[in-house]
Each structure stands twice: as structure tokens, then as C-alpha cells.
Design a protein around this motif. Structure first.
Motif, short mmCIF file in Angstrom:
data_model
loop_
_atom_site.label_atom_id
_atom_site.label_comp_id
_atom_site.label_asym_id
_atom_site.label_seq_id
_atom_site.Cartn_x
_atom_site.Cartn_y
_atom_site.Cartn_z
N LEU A 23 0.85 -1.19 0.00
CA LEU A 23 0.00 0.00 0.00
C LEU A 23 0.89 1.26 0.00
O LEU A 23 2.04 1.23 0.48
N VAL A 24 0.32 2.34 -0.50
CA VAL A 24 1.13 3.56 -0.65
C VAL A 24 1.73 4.00 0.69
O VAL A 24 2.90 4.38 0.77
N HIS A 25 0.93 3.91 1.78
CA HIS A 25 1.50 4.41 3.05
C HIS A 25 2.71 3.58 3.48
O HIS A 25 3.67 4.11 4.04
N GLU A 26 2.68 2.28 3.16
CA GLU A 26 3.85 1.44 3.48
C GLU A 26 5.03 1.81 2.58
O GLU A 26 6.18 1.87 3.03
N ALA A 27 4.72 2.04 1.32
CA ALA A 27 5.79 2.37 0.37
C ALA A 27 6.44 3.70 0.72
O ALA A 27 7.68 3.84 0.67
N VAL A 28 5.61 4.67 1.10
CA VAL A 28 6.16 5.97 1.48
C VAL A 28 7.06 5.82 2.71
O VAL A 28 8.18 6.36 2.77
N ALA A 29 6.58 5.06 3.68
CA ALA A 29 7.37 4.85 4.90
C ALA A 29 8.68 4.14 4.56
O ALA A 29 9.76 4.49 5.09
N THR A 30 8.62 3.18 3.65
CA THR A 30 9.83 2.45 3.27
C THR A 30 10.83 3.40 2.59
O THR A 30 12.03 3.39 2.91
N ALA A 31 10.31 4.22 1.69
CA ALA A 31 11.20 5.15 0.98
C ALA A 31 11.84 6.13 1.96
O ALA A 31 13.04 6.42 1.87
N LEU A 32 11.06 6.61 2.92
CA LEU A 32 11.61 7.58 3.89
C LEU A 32 12.62 6.90 4.81
O LEU A 32 13.68 7.47 5.11
N ALA A 33 12.31 5.68 5.24
CA ALA A 33 13.26 4.96 6.10
C ALA A 33 14.56 4.73 5.34
O ALA A 33 15.66 4.87 5.89
N ASP A 34 14.44 4.40 4.04
CA ASP A 34 15.65 4.19 3.23
C ASP A 34 16.48 5.47 3.12
O ASP A 34 17.70 5.43 2.95
N LEU A 35 15.80 6.62 3.18
CA LEU A 35 16.53 7.90 3.13
C LEU A 35 17.14 8.27 4.48
O LEU A 35 17.80 9.30 4.61
#
Ligand SMILES: Cc1ncc(C[n+]2csc(CCOP(=O)(O)OP(=O)(O)O)c2C)c(N)n1
Ligand SMILES: [Mg+2]
Length: 554
Positions: A2-14
Motif C-alpha cells: 500500500l502507498v503508506h507502506e511504500a512511502v514509509a519504506t522510501a523515507l526509512a531508506d533515506l
């Protein structure tokens, strides 16, 4: 996913590992997804507090802060803190849940982009399931690279949509190149510095974020400059024998005298605004003013400058050093420029406010705020972070409490709002648990932001919260009182703030005399597992020395 998971993943990766917020239905999933990715979530009790915590955390760590808020009132509650961050150019990403585009009649519907733009923040949006990851990455990197406060609208329907993690990961926009000063401008600045007999450097936020202490000290040694800072960079030159501390309304008499007699003032990443230059009165009539700033628009924005240099502070200082050439002898650079034994001795003797004699106005019932602050300066460990709210009282902690370095001072005054100081102190305390955090507040600002005492207690933060309690909005009393206006709107009956603090779970003490500070010593002896609230009943027969100066800005 889901988008909220993907956004969180992208931010954690940053690298996002800390998030401040207040959780409602709209930011529940994205916040939990960040926690699942290993981030620490700090729950505040009011969104304005959460915003101030994220702002102060970013200032203290030098990394972008992240704030998570519910749609509608979650964001509007946070706006004062967001405005302070935006005006301070704090890199901050606001994860702002938002209603779906189709939810036209939702109670929570507001114009998020207009709200953000209206206070100088940068609006951004998750546009669709396929663009959301790149949108989030771009928003974070805009905050980080451009030192912007970015409000990312996250519509509920987009957050809940399915998306695919892009093969090869999200788009990585290229980092913005820092502008390099032109050789012509470097040459001109080097000439001005070489010709100056009494140069003073005023370093501001731009010097702080460029980590320019070493480059500036080297150049100052080379040319014999004295060193000062704006309030935002207080502590940058701590320990340097030529440090004049803060320039502006808070400058000690000797600092004001030496800056006022300079024949060259070079701003290094300071806006030279009315506070830093006392409405220009700290600039001598024949002084040359030069300004170095990474942002072309900042040059000359507040004050007429004779020479502007667009460039990063540290790079520009190094380039001027190279242009001036020469090399230090075995004993360092010879004393030159503004530097002499007599100036050095005067700085050592007189530069601190606490070395300026004053009449102690303590009367047994109320303690003089200067006496109070000097006593605290002596008692509290030197390794400290000082965070200050706004009001008449603010000059006392700003100038009588020393700080170990530029990260030891958290000064959230870009919006001149009261009520932010406690939450700022909490954000700084979370960023630097190795240091004791001192929150210095007025009674008005303390009671406005009081809900975050629960946060400080819950997190077991090592904090001293000192309240300069004059039972009034003292700044307004001293502003209008001398003109004979009625003051009942800005005066209050006594409040037992020590008991209020104790009710939240803090240790609460009331201080009326220097002897009462024995209770502070007891707390310092340990275990310091509960924050200390000091309700200092301070004398208030007149305004502080800097307030009169500040009123000229109204
Ligand atoms: C949010 C906000 N509301 C109102 C003001 C106007 N204001 C400036 S200073 C001040 C009084 C602050 O009182 P206190 O915190 O007790 O500090 P004091 O001036 O008494 O030292 C007020 C109301 C403001 N700056 N910000
Ligand atoms: Mg007050």
C-alpha cells in the motif's frame, strides 16, 4: 504494497529514524509503517508541540526533522510550529494526512497547499498511487537539500491504494550544487579584509549549517578579526579568546562597543537583521559592511551592504584565506587588525553579561532574574542545551546561561511566538540526551505550551524547566505600562506552577530567594529521572534592557 507502506519504506531508506506527531486515523498507518521500519515515534500532546519538537530536533542534529499529523485540525494545530520552522529554514518534512480529492464535504477539508504556502512552507503532494513514492522522496530531499519546511499532503485514498515498489528503487533527484563564490567577489572581500584595521566577523545560521567555525577562525587569525554571532549561531566560537558572543540586542556593553567601532563588518551567513545589528546602530557611520550568503536574495535584504558575496560560508572563507596568503609563524599568526593585548584582556574581563555589575533587586519575596540566572549558570552542568521561549524574560537566559557550542542553543524566535519553548526544549533533549536540557520560559509561554510537560515526564527526559514567573505577559506590561494604559488584560493572579509541574509528574520547586535554589542542587544530585520545574517568582518592576530596543521593531 500500500502507498503508506511504500512511502514509509522510501523515507526509512533515506535515513528517517525519528518521527514526532499526534496520531489520528489519517496518519495512523503511515506512522506505524515508519515504526515498523525501525523509526522512533515520539508522541506529543499537541500538534504545535510536535512541530516544535521536530524543528528543534532538526536544529540540534543537523538532520531533517519529520512530523506526522492528522488531516484538518491536526495540521492547523501544528501551523505555528511549522511557521517557525519555515521562517528559520529548518529542514522539516510534514507528513500531513489529507482528505481524498472526492471528499468534497468532509469536515476535515482545508486547502493544505495554500496553508503551507501562506506561511512560507513548501507545498507538496502524493499525486497518485504511481507517483506517490517519487513524490515522497522529492519532498524529503527538497527539505534536506534546500533547507525547506515541506508540507506533504497525503490524501487518504492515495495512501490506501495499492502500488508497486519501482524496480531499481525510487528516482533519486540530484543534490543541489552549492553556489561557489566568484573569484572577483573573493578578491574584493580579501582586499576589504586586508585593508581593515578593526574587522569584526558576524557569523549567523549560514555559518552554523556550513560547519564553518574552523574556516572562519583561521581567516580571523590571519586578519586580526574579532568574532561575533547572531543569536541563531550563539556558541559557534565558544572558547575562542576573541569571541564577543552575540551581536545585537543581547550584546554585552563591551561587545556593542567593539562591534560599533569596527571599520569592517563581515556577515558570514547572517541576515544582519534589526535584532543582530540593533536596527543598524551597531554599524559605525564609516564602517564598510560585507555580506556572504549562499542565498543571493539575502544579500542586502535587511541592511545596505557595500560588498556582497554569493557563496557557501566555509568555502568563501577558505577562498579568502587562500587569496590573502601568508602562513602562521611557530607561535601562530602575529596579532594584527583589531587584536591587541588590551582588547584580549578586556574581552576576558568584561565580555560576559554576568561580569557587568548590576544592583540586585531581589527583595526576599521575589528574586532578581539576573541573580537567578547567574546562580543557575553556576549550578547547572556546562554540557547543556538551552532552549528559550519568547517574552520579556528571554534576554536573561540568552545572555547569562553559557552554552558549550552552537548546538547547545535552541532559539526559536523567527516567528516571535510565545509558547513554543517547552516543546522545542523537548525536541532538543531527545536529540542530545547526553546533555542536560534547560527550558527557559515565561509564565505566559509556559502555561500556553504546558501540555507537553506530560511528554517530558513520559519520556523521562533530563530537563530543567525554569519559569521566569512575573504573573503577567511582562513584555506587554512593559510595552504599554509606561504610557499609562490599563494593564488588566495582561496581568494574572499568582499561579502555583510548581504544583502544576508536580501534577504532571515533574519535581516542582518554587524559588523566591537564592537560598531556595538548594532544592535545585538536590535535584541535580540525582537521579534526575523526572524533569525539574522551577517556578521562579521574579522581580518585575521594569522591563529587561533589551526589550526597549526590541520595541523599536514594532
Ligand atoms: C502566540 C503569541 N501570542 C501572543 C504574543 C504576544 N506576546 C509577546 S510576549 C508576550 C508575553 C509573554 O509572557 P511570558 O511568557 O510570561 O513572558 P514575559 O514577557 O512575562 O517575560 C505576549 C503575549 C506572541 N508573541 N505570540
Ligand atoms: Mg510573564
Amino acid at each position: 504494497m500500500l502507498v503508506h507502506e511504500a512511502v514509509a519504506t522510501a523515507l526509512a531508506d533515506l535515513g528517517v529514524d525519528t518521527v514526532f506527531g499526534v496520531v489520528g486515523s489519517g496518519n495512523f498507518h503511515v506512522t506505524n509503517a515508519l515504526i515498523a521500519k525501525g523509526a522512533r515515534y515520539v508522541a506529543a500532546r499537541h500538534e504545535c508541540g510536535a512541530a516544535c519538537m521536530a524543528d528543534a530536533w532538526a536544529r540540534s542534529t543537523g538532520r531533517p526533522g519529520v512530523l506526522s499529523v492528522h488531516q484538518g485540525p491536526g495540521l492547523t494545530n501544528a501551523m505555528t510550529g511549522i511557521t517557525e520552522a519555515a521562517k528559520s529554514r529548518t529542514p522539516l518534512l510534514v507528513l500531513a494526512a489529507d482528505v481524498s480529492a472526492s471528499a468534497i464535504q468532509s469536515n476535515f477539508r482545508i486547502d493544505v497547499a495554500a496553508l503551507a504556502a501562506g506561511v512560507g512552507a513548501t507545498p507538496a503532494r502524493l499525486h497518485s498511487r504511481s507517483l506517490a513514492i517519487d513524490d515522497a522522496v522529492r519532498a524529503y530531499l527538497t527539505a534536506a537539500d534546500e533547507r525547506r519546511t515541506v508540507v506533504l499532503s497525503m490524501p487518504l485514498d492515495v495512501q490506501a491504494a495499492e502500488c508497486a515498489w519501482p524496480p531499481g528503487g525510487p528516482v533519486q533527484p540530484a543534490a543541489r550544487a552549492q553556489p561557489q563564490p566568484s573569484q572577483l567577489q573573493v578578491d574584493r572581500l580579501a582586499d576589504a579584509i586586508a585593508q581593515a584595521e578593526r574587522p569584526v566577523f558576524v557569523a549567523g545560521r549560514g555559518a552554523r549549517v556550513a560547519d564553518a567555525r574552523h574556516a572562519l577562525e583561521y581567516l580571523a587569525d590571519q586578519c586580526g578579526a574579532l568574532l561575533a554571532t547572531s543569536a541563531a549561531a550563539k556558541g559557534l566560537f565558544r572558547g575562542n579568546p576573541w569571541d564577543l558572543d552575540v551581536s545585537g540586542g543581547f550584546a554585552s556593553p563591551l561587545a556593542a562597543e567593539l562591534i560599533g567601532n569596527a571599520d569592517l563588518i563581515v556577515s558570514w551567513g547572517s541576515s544582519l537583521n534589526m535584532w543582530t545589528m540593533r536596527h543598524g546602530t551597531l554599524i559605525g557611520p564609516d564602517a564598510t559592511v560585507a555580506q556572504v550568503d549562499i542565498d543571493k536574495a539575502a544579500i542586502g535584504a535587511h541592511r545596505k551592504v557595500h560588498l556582497g558575496v554569493v557563496g557557501d560560508v566555509a568555502h568563501t572563507a577558505a577562498a579568502v584565506t587562500a587569496k590573502l596568503g601568508g602562513a602562521p609563524g611557530p607561535a601562530g599568526w602575529p596579532e594584527t587588525g583589531y587584536r591587541s593585548d588590551s582588547v584580549r584582556e578586556r574581552i576576558a574581563r568584561e565580555i560576559r553579561w554576568r561580569d557587568v555589575p548590576f544592583d540586585d533587586e531581589s527583595d526576599g519575596q521575589r528574586i532578581d532574574p539576573r541573580t537567578l540566572t547567574i546562580a543557575l549558570d553556576d549550578m547547572l552542568p556546562a554540557e547543556r542545551t538551552v532552549a528559550i521561549d519568547s517574552g520579556n524574560f528571554m534576554g536573561y537566559p540568552a545572555m547569562y546561561l553559557s552554552v558549550p557550542d552552537q548546538d547547545g542553543f535552541c532559539f526559536t524566535q523567527a516567528y516571535q511566538s510565545i509558547g513554543l519553548g517547552l516543546a522545542s526544549a523537548i525536541g532538543a533533549a531527545i536529540a542530545r540526551p547526553d546533555r542536560l536540557t534547560v527550558a527557559a520560559l515565561g509564565d505566559g509561554g509556559a502555561l500556553m505550551g504546558v501540555s507537553e510537560l506530560e511528554t517530558a515526564v513520559r519520556l523521562g527526559l533530563q530537563m530543567v524547566i525554569v519559569i521566569y514567573d512575573d504573573e503577567a505577559y511582562g513584555a506587554e506590561v512593559h510595552h504599554f505600562g509606561p504610557h499609562g494604559y490599563p494593564l488588566s488584560t495582561v496581568q494574572f493572579p499568582p499561579a502555583d506552577i510548581a504544583s502544576i509541574g508536580a501534577g504532571f509528574g515533574c519535581v516542582g520547586v518554587t524559588v523566591r530567594t537564592a537560598d531556595d535554589l538548594a532544592l535545585v542542587r538536590e535535584w541535580l544530585d540525582g537521579p534526575r529521572d523526572r524533569p525539574l520545574v522551577i517556578d521562579a517568582k521574579v522581580t518585575a518592576s521594569h522591563g529587561s534592557w533589551w526589550l526597549e530596543e526590541a520595541f523599536r521593531g514594532h
